[in-house]
Design an enzyme around this catalytic site. Structure first.
Site, PDB file in Angstrom:
ATOM      1  N   THR A  27       0.821  -1.211   0.000  1.00 47.52           N
ATOM      2  CA  THR A  27       0.000   0.000   0.000  1.00 47.52           C
ATOM      3  C   THR A  27       0.851   1.255   0.000  1.00 47.52           C
ATOM      4  O   THR A  27       0.442   2.298  -0.523  1.00 47.52           O
ATOM      5  CB  THR A  27      -0.943  -0.017   1.223  1.00 47.52           C
ATOM      6  OG1 THR A  27      -1.868  -1.082   1.042  1.00 47.52           O
ATOM      7  CG2 THR A  27      -1.713   1.274   1.379  1.00 47.52           C
ATOM      8  N   SER A  74       1.350  -7.614  -0.888  1.00 42.41           N
ATOM      9  CA  SER A  74       2.097  -8.601  -0.095  1.00 42.41           C
ATOM     10  C   SER A  74       1.289  -9.836   0.273  1.00 42.41           C
ATOM     11  O   SER A  74       1.835 -10.814   0.771  1.00 42.41           O
ATOM     12  CB  SER A  74       2.699  -7.971   1.154  1.00 42.41           C
ATOM     13  OG  SER A  74       1.741  -7.810   2.181  1.00 42.41           O
ATOM     14  N   THR A 107       1.677  -4.197   4.284  1.00 40.91           N
ATOM     15  CA  THR A 107       1.478  -4.462   5.714  1.00 40.91           C
ATOM     16  C   THR A 107       0.952  -5.874   5.988  1.00 40.91           C
ATOM     17  O   THR A 107       1.134  -6.402   7.077  1.00 40.91           O
ATOM     18  CB  THR A 107       0.469  -3.461   6.329  1.00 40.91           C
ATOM     19  OG1 THR A 107      -0.798  -3.612   5.670  1.00 40.91           O
ATOM     20  CG2 THR A 107       0.953  -2.036   6.217  1.00 40.91           C
ATOM     21  N   ASP A 108       0.296  -6.480   4.981  1.00 40.08           N
ATOM     22  CA  ASP A 108      -0.448  -7.715   5.261  1.00 40.08           C
ATOM     23  C   ASP A 108       0.430  -8.889   5.692  1.00 40.08           C
ATOM     24  O   ASP A 108       0.017  -9.706   6.522  1.00 40.08           O
ATOM     25  CB  ASP A 108      -1.302  -8.105   4.050  1.00 40.08           C
ATOM     26  CG  ASP A 108      -2.511  -7.183   3.882  1.00 40.08           C
ATOM     27  OD1 ASP A 108      -2.773  -6.391   4.811  1.00 40.08           O
ATOM     28  OD2 ASP A 108      -3.178  -7.251   2.849  1.00 40.08           O
TER      29      ASP A 108
HETATM   30  C1  SIN Z   1      -0.188  -5.295   1.004  1.00 40.10           C
HETATM   31  O1  SIN Z   1       0.032  -5.916   2.053  1.00 40.10           O
HETATM   32  O2  SIN Z   1       0.581  -5.324   0.035  1.00 40.10           O
HETATM   33  C2  SIN Z   1      -1.447  -4.500   0.852  1.00 40.10           C
HETATM   34  C3  SIN Z   1      -1.937  -3.939   2.129  1.00 40.10           C
HETATM   35  C4  SIN Z   1      -0.995  -2.957   2.768  1.00 40.10           C
HETATM   36  O3  SIN Z   1       0.152  -2.765   2.406  1.00 40.10           O
HETATM   37  O4  SIN Z   1      -1.477  -2.308   3.741  1.00 40.10           O
END
Ligand code: SIN
Length: 343
Positions: A27, A74, A107-108
């Protein structure tokens, strides 16, 4: 793999620390057609050069060079990307003209990559992950400040030898402890029970404690040993043995169970897991609760059933450690338990 360089000089004209940024997507590199949109966007579409350009203050913190290692959401993280990241980190860390490394990530699955690197990277130089909850196109995007914080930590002497770190929302977390705790909030990460390692704010890096468990060069783990098949199952009301039987039939080397409470397991599922353990599958008992620890021989008689308890690792991090331990040739249950008690 695109590369770009920015050079910077400090106000005092001392040479600035040199930091390499490895971008993987997420993100932080997300974009939506509308600045008010914070959920319906595409992750991993903005290049690292644009991410750096959004943070002019970097020029006062470090001489930054950057590489686009991947451009993914991710959730789609896989073993080849972990191998690529490790290879790039080791090459960069071996260079005298690199003082620290930053990885931008979604973040995932950040907590899985962070812990994997914490156990396998062989350098004392700072390796710092960061991310964002809002896409780069949004109002009040959090990525630019998080990137500045991560580069500031990677450039700091105090960050040496602390293992892999995560700089997020002004806080510095250990890779072992950090977990994602919100699907939407900007303050999405916590280090439950033990708390943050320190803070980064307005150019200042402050550590409050150090990491106690061995990490990086002090572990026997090496991703080059391969990725044994380890899967996760969960316990819940009415849980059956179907998933465990299918996994054993498929030849998995390990199963992590996300138990209820203190890692308690539905009787039907527990019987299937005990049978799997008897057949040589490594079974690790973790909890789906999200914080706290799973006591050995607590909510289930681990020694009698042939299980290993995960301690304070959540199921996803327990899977990372189990893969690395199995790949390192650790097979005996007592040896695996020692690994979980140690790392
Ligand atoms: C991801 O994990 O690539 C998408 C969600 C995020 O980064 O918050």
């Amino acid at each position: 793999m695109a590369a770009m360089n920015t050079t910077a000089t400090s106000a005092s004209s001392l040479p600035l620390p040199r930091v390499a940024v490895l971008a993987t997507g997420g993100t932080i590199a997300g974009s939506a057609p509308d600045a008010a949109q914070t959920a319906g966007y595409q992750a991993g579409v903005v290049g690292v050069d644009k991410l750096l350009a959004a943070v002019p203050a970097l020029a006062g913190v470090a001489a930054v060079q950057a590489e686009q290692v991947a451009s993914i959401d991710s959730k789609d993280l896989d073993f080849p990307l972990w191998n690529t990241l490790l290879a790039r980190i080791h090459t960069l860390a071996a260079r005298e003209d690199i003082d620290g490394i930053v990885i931008t990530h979604g973040t995932d699955t950040l907590e899985e990559t962070a812990y994997l690197l914490h156990l396998t990277v062989k350098t004392a130089k700072p390796v710092v992950l960061t991310a964002a909850m809002r896409p780069s196109s949004s109002l009040s995007a959090d990525g630019p400040l998080n990137l500045l914080g991560a580069v500031t930590v990677a450039a700091a002497r105090a960050a040496h030898g602390q293992g892999v770190l995560v700089a997020f929302n002004n806080r510095i977390h250990s890779a072992r402890d950090i977990v994602k705790t919100s699907t939407y909030a900007v303050d999405a990460f916590q280090s439950h029970e033990v708390g943050v390692l320190g803070w980064v704010q307005d150019g200042r890096v402050e550590f409050q404690r150090t990491v106690v468990r061995p990490h990086t060069a002090a572990t026997p783990f090496d991703a080059a040993n391969g990725w044994p098949a380890v899967e996760i199952v969960a316990s819940y009301a009415g849980a059956s043995r179907t998933a465990v039987d299918a996994l054993v039939a498929a030849g998995v080397r390990g199963i992590v169970v996300a138990g209820t409470g203190n890692g308690s397991i539905h009787a039907t599922l527990q019987a299937a897991l005990a049978q799997a353990a008897e057949q040589g599958v490594a079974v690790v008992r973790a909890s789906r609760v999200g914080s706290g620890h799973v006591m050995h021989n607590g909510a289930a008689p681990d020694d009698a059933l042939g299980f290993v308890s995960a301690g304070s690792l959540n199921p996803y991090k327990a899977r990372v450690l189990l893969m690395l331990a199995l790949a390192a040739g650790m097979k005996e249950r007592t040896v695996l338990q020692l690994a979980f008690d140690t790392y």
